[in-house]
Scaffold this motif. Structure first.
Motif, mmCIF file in Angstrom:
data_model
loop_
_atom_site.group_PDB
_atom_site.id
_atom_site.type_symbol
_atom_site.label_atom_id
_atom_site.label_comp_id
_atom_site.label_asym_id
_atom_site.label_seq_id
_atom_site.Cartn_x
_atom_site.Cartn_y
_atom_site.Cartn_z
ATOM 1 N N TYR A 103 -24.695 61.706 65.151
ATOM 2 C CA TYR A 103 -24.045 61.425 63.878
ATOM 3 C C TYR A 103 -24.813 60.307 63.185
ATOM 4 O O TYR A 103 -25.033 59.250 63.770
ATOM 5 N N VAL A 104 -25.215 60.534 61.954
ATOM 6 C CA VAL A 104 -25.923 59.505 61.201
ATOM 7 C C VAL A 104 -24.919 58.485 60.678
ATOM 8 O O VAL A 104 -24.006 58.827 59.942
ATOM 9 N N ASP A 143 -22.924 55.227 73.014
ATOM 10 C CA ASP A 143 -24.334 54.876 72.896
ATOM 11 C C ASP A 143 -24.771 54.948 71.442
ATOM 12 O O ASP A 143 -24.347 55.840 70.700
ATOM 13 N N VAL A 144 -25.609 54.017 71.052
ATOM 14 C CA VAL A 144 -26.158 53.971 69.694
ATOM 15 C C VAL A 144 -27.650 53.780 69.819
ATOM 16 O O VAL A 144 -28.119 53.044 70.679
ATOM 17 N N ARG A 145 -28.408 54.434 68.958
ATOM 18 C CA ARG A 145 -29.847 54.208 68.942
ATOM 19 C C ARG A 145 -30.362 54.292 67.522
ATOM 20 O O ARG A 145 -29.693 54.828 66.639
ATOM 21 N N VAL A 146 -31.537 53.765 67.324
ATOM 22 C CA VAL A 146 -32.188 53.797 66.013
ATOM 23 C C VAL A 146 -33.333 54.787 66.095
ATOM 24 O O VAL A 146 -34.167 54.715 66.989
ATOM 25 N N GLU A 147 -33.359 55.730 65.173
ATOM 26 C CA GLU A 147 -34.428 56.721 65.106
ATOM 27 C C GLU A 147 -35.163 56.573 63.794
ATOM 28 O O GLU A 147 -34.555 56.319 62.756
ATOM 29 N N LYS A 148 -36.468 56.760 63.836
ATOM 30 C CA LYS A 148 -37.269 56.644 62.626
ATOM 31 C C LYS A 148 -37.451 57.986 61.923
ATOM 32 O O LYS A 148 -37.848 58.034 60.778
ATOM 33 N N GLU A 149 -37.174 59.061 62.617
ATOM 34 C CA GLU A 149 -37.370 60.376 62.016
ATOM 35 C C GLU A 149 -36.039 61.003 61.632
ATOM 36 O O GLU A 149 -35.011 60.727 62.219
ATOM 37 N N ALA A 150 -36.073 61.877 60.647
ATOM 38 C CA ALA A 150 -34.850 62.543 60.178
ATOM 39 C C ALA A 150 -34.309 63.484 61.240
ATOM 40 O O ALA A 150 -35.038 63.984 62.085
ATOM 41 N N LEU A 151 -33.034 63.722 61.198
ATOM 42 C CA LEU A 151 -32.400 64.660 62.123
ATOM 43 C C LEU A 151 -32.640 66.090 61.675
ATOM 44 O O LEU A 151 -32.658 66.391 60.486
ATOM 45 N N GLU A 152 -32.808 66.973 62.653
ATOM 46 C CA GLU A 152 -32.947 68.384 62.302
ATOM 47 C C GLU A 152 -31.593 68.981 61.932
ATOM 48 O O GLU A 152 -31.496 69.806 61.051
ATOM 49 N N ARG A 153 -30.569 68.508 62.616
ATOM 50 C CA ARG A 153 -29.216 68.985 62.336
ATOM 51 C C ARG A 153 -28.254 67.815 62.396
ATOM 52 O O ARG A 153 -28.289 67.038 63.324
ATOM 53 N N LEU A 154 -27.373 67.701 61.426
ATOM 54 C CA LEU A 154 -26.394 66.623 61.422
ATOM 55 C C LEU A 154 -25.114 67.035 62.141
ATOM 56 O O LEU A 154 -24.446 66.245 62.751
ATOM 57 N N LYS A 155 -24.746 68.305 62.053
ATOM 58 C CA LYS A 155 -23.552 68.813 62.709
ATOM 59 C C LYS A 155 -23.862 70.208 63.236
ATOM 60 O O LYS A 155 -24.756 70.885 62.752
ATOM 61 N N ASP A 156 -23.088 70.635 64.221
ATOM 62 C CA ASP A 156 -23.256 71.992 64.739
ATOM 63 C C ASP A 156 -23.010 73.000 63.632
ATOM 64 O O ASP A 156 -22.051 72.884 62.883
ATOM 65 N N GLY A 157 -23.896 73.971 63.506
ATOM 66 C CA GLY A 157 -23.706 75.046 62.550
ATOM 67 C C GLY A 157 -24.073 74.718 61.116
ATOM 68 O O GLY A 157 -23.865 75.537 60.235
ATOM 69 N N VAL A 166 -36.841 66.627 55.611
ATOM 70 C CA VAL A 166 -36.771 65.536 54.650
ATOM 71 C C VAL A 166 -37.781 64.469 55.043
ATOM 72 O O VAL A 166 -38.247 64.426 56.173
ATOM 73 N N ARG A 167 -38.091 63.604 54.115
ATOM 74 C CA ARG A 167 -38.969 62.473 54.384
ATOM 75 C C ARG A 167 -38.083 61.240 54.525
ATOM 76 O O ARG A 167 -37.188 61.029 53.712
ATOM 77 N N VAL A 168 -38.350 60.445 55.526
ATOM 78 C CA VAL A 168 -37.559 59.251 55.770
ATOM 79 C C VAL A 168 -38.388 58.029 55.413
ATOM 80 O O VAL A 168 -39.513 57.882 55.860
ATOM 81 N N GLU A 169 -37.820 57.163 54.584
ATOM 82 C CA GLU A 169 -38.533 55.965 54.161
ATOM 83 C C GLU A 169 -37.994 54.711 54.829
ATOM 84 O O GLU A 169 -38.511 53.637 54.630
ATOM 85 N N ASP A 170 -36.916 54.827 55.578
ATOM 86 C CA ASP A 170 -36.319 53.690 56.253
ATOM 87 C C ASP A 170 -35.755 54.194 57.575
ATOM 88 O O ASP A 170 -35.497 55.382 57.740
ATOM 89 N N GLU A 171 -35.567 53.297 58.531
ATOM 90 C CA GLU A 171 -34.997 53.709 59.802
ATOM 91 C C GLU A 171 -33.554 54.155 59.604
ATOM 92 O O GLU A 171 -32.890 53.754 58.684
ATOM 93 N N VAL A 172 -33.072 55.008 60.508
ATOM 94 C CA VAL A 172 -31.713 55.540 60.426
ATOM 95 C C VAL A 172 -30.999 55.228 61.738
ATOM 96 O O VAL A 172 -31.559 55.409 62.802
#
Length: 135
Positions: A4-5, A104-118, A124-130
Motif C-alpha cells: 500500500y502506498v 512492516d514499512v519500507r521505502v522504495e524508489k521505484e513505482a509499484l506495478e500494482r497498488l491493489k489486487d485486480g 510511471v516515472r518516479v521523481e521522489d521516494e515512495v
C-alpha cells in the motif's frame, strides 16, 4: 502480503505521522528520526484511536534525583486513558503483556506495478521516494 502506498518520503518528514485505511483497518505510519514504523490505530485497552495520541519520550533514572529525558518521539500515549506504547515494537511501556499490532514499512524508489489486487496499472516515472506499507 500486499503493498500500500502511504505517500512520498517528503510528505512524511521526521516526527510526523499519517493514518491510512488498508482493507478496513486504520494504520498509523510514523517517521521516527528518519525510520518508518506502523501501528494499528486501535488501543488494546478500550479500542481508542491510538495513533491520534501524543508522541512523547521517557523519563529514566539510575539514581534518586537524577532524571534523564530519553527516546523523544518514540513513545505514543493513548488519547483516552494515557496508556503508553513503544512505537518501535508496539509493546506497552508499563508492566503488561498488552501490545498493539505492528506492520512492516519500507521505502522504495521505484513505482509499484500494482497498488491493489485486480487493479490495472501503467508504467510511471518516479521523481521522489515512495513509502510502502507491507500488510
Amino acid at each position: 502480503m500486499g503493498r500500500y502506498v502511504v505517500g512520498k518520503v517528503s510528505e512524511l518528514p521526521p516526527s510526523s505521522r499519517r493514518i491510512v485505511s488498508v482493507k478496513g483497518r486504520e494504520i498509523g505510519v510514523f517517521n521516527v528520526n528518519g525510520v518508518y514504523y506502523a501501528l494499528r490505530n486501535l488501543c488494546p485497552h478500550q479500542s481508542a484511536p491510538l495513533c491520534l495520541g501524543e508522541l512523547t519520550g521517557l523519563a529514566v533514572s539510575d539514581e534518586p534525583g537524577e532524571i534523564e529525558w530519553t527516546r523523544e518521539g518514540e513513545i505514543l500515549r493513548c488519547p483516552w486513558h494515557g496508556w503508553e506504547f513503544d512505537i518501535l515494537n508496539g509493546r506497552t511501556i508499563f508492566e503488561s503483556k498488552a501490545r498493539v499490532k505492528t506492520y512492516d514499512v519500507r521505502v522504495e524508489k521505484e513505482a509499484l506495478e500494482r497498488l491493489k489486487d485486480g487493479v490495472e496499472t501503467f508504467p510511471v516515472r518516479v521523481e521522489d521516494e515512495v513509502v510502502i506499507l507491507e500488510y
